[in-house]
Design an enzyme around this catalytic site. Structure first.
Site, PDB file in Angstrom:
ATOM      1  N   ALA A  11      17.681  -6.642 144.161  1.00 38.53           N
ATOM      2  CA  ALA A  11      17.807  -7.826 145.019  1.00 38.53           C
ATOM      3  C   ALA A  11      17.314  -7.553 146.436  1.00 38.53           C
ATOM      4  O   ALA A  11      16.800  -8.457 147.110  1.00 38.53           O
ATOM      5  CB  ALA A  11      19.261  -8.285 145.051  1.00 38.53           C
ATOM      6  N   ASP A  73       5.257   0.300 144.077  1.00 42.99           N
ATOM      7  CA  ASP A  73       5.676   1.639 143.708  1.00 42.99           C
ATOM      8  C   ASP A  73       5.794   2.397 145.014  1.00 42.99           C
ATOM      9  O   ASP A  73       4.906   2.320 145.874  1.00 42.99           O
ATOM     10  CB  ASP A  73       4.671   2.319 142.779  1.00 42.99           C
ATOM     11  CG  ASP A  73       5.291   3.556 142.127  1.00 42.99           C
ATOM     12  OD1 ASP A  73       6.431   3.456 141.637  1.00 42.99           O
ATOM     13  OD2 ASP A  73       4.656   4.608 142.099  1.00 42.99           O
TER      14      ASP A  73
END
Length: 202
Positions: A11, A73
């Site tokens: 989140a 990433d």
């Protein structure tokens, strides 16, 4: 309104992108996380660079949902460890996503090392349903602390003292302070013009 999948269940990553869209005055974008859609198999992140892994995740999101997808990433690159943990940051201890074990191992490896320069690195990738792909990278320079500090953030945040916030770990910054400085925030801001184009074409 264009739907944009954020290929993460975290989140905090969604909130980071929301903050970037708001500060860039980009509207007409509905953000969805992996928790908002039907589950699909997690792609194998076998890239050798942050960019390769971000594109693997973003392309999988488009393939599985048909929605435009953004993925990142990121990891910690420690100078004394030749840039490692790097792309292996999330699974440095051998167990994916075990922050405590990863932090403990890194501290053990750094116990006798005086050169503690490091950087958080993030590559964000945006892939559209038509196959267009954009990547952007951000770096946040700092040092590895001798012990964890702070309760905010995740991953290696308690062990990282940013160059631009001396005396505090990134886990001691408020979400707003972290978003303004962080590697992921930098990368997302660089992608913002492409997200704006996506929204304009919806």
């Amino acid at each position: 309104m264009v739907k944009l999948l954020v290929a993460s269940g975290n989140a905090k990553k969604l909130l980071e992108l929301e903050a970037v869209l708001k500060e860039s005055s980009i509207s007409g974008v509905e953000l969805l996380s992996l928790k908002d859609i039907a589950p699909y198999p997690e792609p194998v992140e076998d890239g050798l660079t942050f960019a390769e892994n971000a594109l693997i995740k973003a392309r999988a999101g488009v393939r599985e949902t048909g929605l435009a997808c953004i993925a990142d990433d990121s990891g910690l690159a420690v100078e004394a460890l030749n840039g490692m943990p790097g792309v292996l940051s999330a699974r440095w201890s051998g167990r994916h996503g075990d922050d405590q074990a990863n932090n403990d191992l890194l501290l053990a490896q750094m116990s006798d090392i005086k050169q503690r320069a490091a950087a958080f690195v993030s590559c964000c990738a945006l892939v559209t349903p038509t196959g267009e792909a954009f990547t952007a990278e951000g770096r946040w320079e700092g040092t590895v602390l001798p012990e964890p500090r702070g309760e905010n953030g995740f991953g290696y945040d308690p062990l990282f003292e940013p160059e631009d916030a001396p005396g505090r770990s990134s886990a001691e910054l408020t979400p707003e302070e972290k978003n303004a400085r962080s590697h992921r925030g930098q990368a997302l801001r660089r992608l913002a013009p492409h997200i704006a184009q996506l929204a304009a074409g919806a």
